[in-house]
Design an enzyme around this catalytic site. Structure first.
Site, PDB file in Angstrom:
ATOM      1  N   ASN A   9      26.239  41.301  18.319  1.00 47.78           N
ATOM      2  CA  ASN A   9      24.885  40.840  18.649  1.00 47.78           C
ATOM      3  C   ASN A   9      24.413  41.613  19.877  1.00 47.78           C
ATOM      4  OD1 ASN A   9      22.581  39.447  19.370  1.00 47.78           O
ATOM      5  ND2 ASN A   9      23.656  37.562  19.982  1.00 47.78           N
ATOM      6  N   TRP A  10      23.519  42.568  19.642  1.00 47.87           N
ATOM      7  CA  TRP A  10      23.063  43.425  20.752  1.00 47.87           C
ATOM      8  C   TRP A  10      22.065  42.730  21.669  1.00 47.87           C
ATOM      9  CZ3 TRP A  10      22.014  48.976  18.372  1.00 47.87           C
ATOM     10  CH2 TRP A  10      23.240  49.516  17.937  1.00 47.87           C
ATOM     11  N   LYS A  11      21.582  41.582  21.227  1.00 48.93           N
ATOM     12  CA  LYS A  11      20.559  40.852  21.998  1.00 48.93           C
ATOM     13  C   LYS A  11      19.384  41.795  22.304  1.00 48.93           C
ATOM     14  CE  LYS A  11      24.141  37.744  23.582  1.00 48.93           C
ATOM     15  NZ  LYS A  11      24.619  36.807  24.584  1.00 48.93           N
ATOM     16  N   HIS A  96      20.874  30.571  18.021  1.00 56.62           N
ATOM     17  CA  HIS A  96      21.594  31.022  19.223  1.00 56.62           C
ATOM     18  C   HIS A  96      21.135  30.216  20.445  1.00 56.62           C
ATOM     19  CE1 HIS A  96      23.182  33.488  22.418  1.00 56.62           C
ATOM     20  NE2 HIS A  96      23.963  34.064  21.515  1.00 56.62           N
ATOM     21  N   GLU A  98      20.589  31.020  23.402  1.00 58.49           N
ATOM     22  CA  GLU A  98      19.549  31.646  24.235  1.00 58.49           C
ATOM     23  C   GLU A  98      18.158  31.358  23.664  1.00 58.49           C
ATOM     24  OE1 GLU A  98      21.278  35.546  24.175  1.00 58.49           O
ATOM     25  OE2 GLU A  98      22.868  34.864  25.519  1.00 58.49           O
ATOM     26  N   GLU A 145      29.788  28.729  19.659  1.00 58.75           N
ATOM     27  CA  GLU A 145      29.626  29.464  20.914  1.00 58.75           C
ATOM     28  C   GLU A 145      29.296  28.492  22.050  1.00 58.75           C
ATOM     29  OE1 GLU A 145      28.302  33.869  20.215  1.00 58.75           O
ATOM     30  OE2 GLU A 145      26.570  32.553  20.364  1.00 58.75           O
ATOM     31  N   GLY A 151      28.787  35.309  27.963  1.00 57.85           N
ATOM     32  CA  GLY A 151      28.491  36.280  29.014  1.00 57.85           C
ATOM     33  C   GLY A 151      29.113  35.969  30.359  1.00 57.85           C
ATOM     34  N   SER A 183      32.306  35.595  25.336  1.00 59.84           N
ATOM     35  CA  SER A 183      33.221  36.420  26.140  1.00 59.84           C
ATOM     36  C   SER A 183      34.383  37.000  25.334  1.00 59.84           C
ATOM     37  CB  SER A 183      33.730  35.631  27.356  1.00 59.84           C
ATOM     38  OG  SER A 183      32.658  35.306  28.219  1.00 59.84           O
ATOM     39  N   GLY A 204      28.848  39.539  21.890  1.00 49.78           N
ATOM     40  CA  GLY A 204      27.625  39.959  22.572  1.00 49.78           C
ATOM     41  C   GLY A 204      27.881  41.204  23.397  1.00 49.78           C
ATOM     42  N   GLY A 205      28.066  41.022  24.699  1.00 49.85           N
ATOM     43  CA  GLY A 205      28.185  42.133  25.641  1.00 49.85           C
ATOM     44  C   GLY A 205      29.155  43.228  25.208  1.00 49.85           C
TER      45      GLY A 205
END
Ligand code: PGA
Length: 220
Positions: A9-11, A96, A98, A145, A151, A183, A204-205
């Protein structure tokens, strides 16, 4: 052997050039994978170019969107609908944390998004933050999640994630796959994917670097 889902997930990250550089280094076919579904979820601006590139290079990867309009096509300024996404991808992230937090998406909106995904033959990957998060009907793949793990470099424990996965699967027989996210790195991914009820990871990251993402795929 179970099939694992490894989702990047590149966000809200990457320009066209950055995405091209990422793909140029993403030699996923060299891993010789047969039992893993690799899914890249770029931002909408890159869906078209990434999917064309994946097709032309015959990469062993699928494409997903990070969001979907709760409406069908029509007068909904700024929205990207299921029919448009289906031109380029097969999956869509819905729910998600966010988007729940910053865009105030609630259970009703999320339910409409799932309906739209299914209407256009997209597979929803529905994110839940805890074992009691409401899951719309029709969802088969869930990503657990916990908010505090996203993150932060502070993942949940594999044992706890396994317990949550077991609880969700046993209370909702429609759910076939549960992924863990929060993470994830190449160093910890296998501690989650080796759990019997965890069917993959949502990254993610660590998915922003193609070398690290390849290591995650390899280690999962
Ligand atoms: P993270 O994000 O891997 O950067 O913790 C996961 C996610 O939000 O999907």
């Amino acid at each position: 052997m179970k099939k694992l889902f490894i989702v990047g997930n590149w966000k809200s990250n990457k320009t066209a050039l950055e995405a091209k550089n990422w793909l140029d280094a993403f030699k996923v076919n060299d891993l010789g994978i047969t039992d893993k579904e690799i899914i890249i979820c770029p931002p909408f601006t890159l869906l078209s170019s990434i999917s064309l590139e994946v097709r032309s290079q015959k990469l062993e990867a699928r494409i997903g969107a990070q969001d979907i309009s709760p409406f069908d096509e029509g007068a909904y300024t700024g929205e990207i609908n299921g029919k448009q996404i289906k031109e380029f991808g097969d999956y869509v992230l819905i729910g998600h944390s966010e988007r729940r937090q910053y865009l105030k998406e609630d259970d009703e909106i999320l339910n409409r998004k799932v309906i739209m995904a299914i209407k256009y033959n997209l597979i929803p990957i529905f994110c839940v933050q805890e074992r009691n998060t409401v899951i719309p009907s029709g969802v088969r793949i869930v990503a657990y999640e916990p908010i505090w793990a996203i993150g932060t470099g502070n993942p949940d424990t594999p044992d706890n994630a396994e317990q949550v996965a077991t609880a969700i699967k046993s209370s909702n027989k429609e759910i076939t796959h549960i992924l863990y996210g929060g993470s994830i790195t190449s160093a910890n991914t296998n501690s989650f994917t080796k759990m019997s009820q965890i069917d993959g990871v949502l990254v993610g990251g660590a998915s922003l670097d193609s070398t690290e993402f390849l290591k995650i795929i390899n280690n999962a």
